[in-house]
Write an enzyme that holds these catalytic residues in place. Structure first.
Site, PDB file in Angstrom:
ATOM      1  CG  HIS A  56      -0.352   0.041   2.534  1.00  0.00           C
ATOM      2  ND1 HIS A  56       0.488  -0.940   3.000  1.00  0.00           N
ATOM      3  CD2 HIS A  56      -0.461   0.947   3.550  1.00  0.00           C
ATOM      4  CE1 HIS A  56       0.880  -0.648   4.241  1.00  0.00           C
ATOM      5  NE2 HIS A  56       0.326   0.494   4.585  1.00  0.00           N
ATOM      6  CG  HIS A  58      -0.453   4.091   4.696  1.00  0.00           C
ATOM      7  ND1 HIS A  58      -1.091   3.413   5.693  1.00  0.00           N
ATOM      8  CD2 HIS A  58      -1.433   4.763   4.026  1.00  0.00           C
ATOM      9  CE1 HIS A  58      -2.400   3.647   5.642  1.00  0.00           C
ATOM     10  NE2 HIS A  58      -2.629   4.468   4.629  1.00  0.00           N
ATOM     11  CG  ASP A  60       4.614   3.087   7.532  1.00  0.00           C
ATOM     12  OD1 ASP A  60       3.675   3.499   6.832  1.00  0.00           O
ATOM     13  OD2 ASP A  60       4.510   2.100   8.286  1.00  0.00           O
ATOM     14  CG  HIS A  61       4.345  -0.039   4.484  1.00  0.00           C
ATOM     15  ND1 HIS A  61       4.524  -1.372   4.761  1.00  0.00           N
ATOM     16  CD2 HIS A  61       3.722   0.481   5.577  1.00  0.00           C
ATOM     17  CE1 HIS A  61       4.033  -1.655   5.957  1.00  0.00           C
ATOM     18  NE2 HIS A  61       3.534  -0.542   6.468  1.00  0.00           N
TER      19      HIS A  61
END
Length: 225
Positions: A56, A58, A60-61
């Site tokens: 996904h 977001h 932090d990914h």
């Protein structure tokens, strides 16, 4: 071969940090744009880079995706439910994020923030689809879940049963609170009744999940308002 590299970005939401996985030259979730993390991922990929995929969007990914793609000379591949890319079959699992997918490689599932190594996830919406996605995962013959945060899960069936039971218990408590006379728009009172164990640091995210539960009840005609 599967290699996990954990980013140094711990927080109440990321737990001990974001996990990046390298699977046969493919990078799952490059993580945050931190130089030591990028260097470690690049080293793990070695001389046979294949591509980058995201569970996904977001930050932090996904934040490091562009920089890592440039360093490795590969693409960040867009995927959708049912696609086969490299060693992976793609399974849509919205809920935590609308664009969330899970990557399944044989008996291994890379679940991003749909299933964590510890605790539960916050669900921003589409709770019915999220639960359906968990049941789809549960029906697979999985040996290990590789989550976006926390340690790997060696009993996927038990963890998925736990996740499904947790959401149903939250719904039961929420319905009991509503039936006791708490108004559907009294968010604080509903949180106090149904999410008594939520630490203060994650209460705003518990509120997001509460709204997803209310939306599910409304979709199903069970909200009573």
């Amino acid at each position: 071969m599967i290699t996990r590299i954990r980013a140094d970005n711990p927080s109440p939401l990321t737990l001990s940090g974001t996990n990046t996985y390298v699977v046969d030259g493919w990078v799952v979730d490059p993580g945050p744009l931190l130089e030591p993390h990028l260097a470690a991922v690049t080293a793990a990929v070695g001389d046979a880079p294949a591509g980058i995929v995201l569970t996904h969007s977001h930050a932090d990914h996904s934040e490091a995706a562009g920089e890592l793609a440039e360093r490795l000379g590969v693409a960040v591949v867009d995927v959708r439910d049912g696609d086969t890319i490299g060693p992976f079959t793609v399974m849509a699992l919205p809920g935590h994020a609308d664009d969330h997918v899970v990557f399944v490689a044989g008996a291994h599932a890379f679940t991003g923030d749909a299933v964590l190594g510890e605790g539960s996830v916050f669900v921003s919406g589409r709770l019915i689809e999220y639960l359906d996605g968990l049941r789809r995962l549960r029906a697979l013959d999985l040996r290990r879940i590789h989550p976006g945060h926390g340690d790997e899960i060696d009993d996927p069936a038990a963890k998925l049963d736990e996740y499904l039971a947790h959401r149903l218990e939250r719904e039961r408590k929420l319905l009991a609170a509503l039936e006791s006379g708490i108004a559907a728009d009294d968010e604080d009172a509903l949180l106090d009744a149904a999410w008594t164990d939520a630490p203060a640091a994650v209460r705003p995210f518990a509120a997001i999940t509460l709204r997803a539960h209310l939306a599910k009840l409304q979709q199903e005609g069970n909200l009573g308002v």
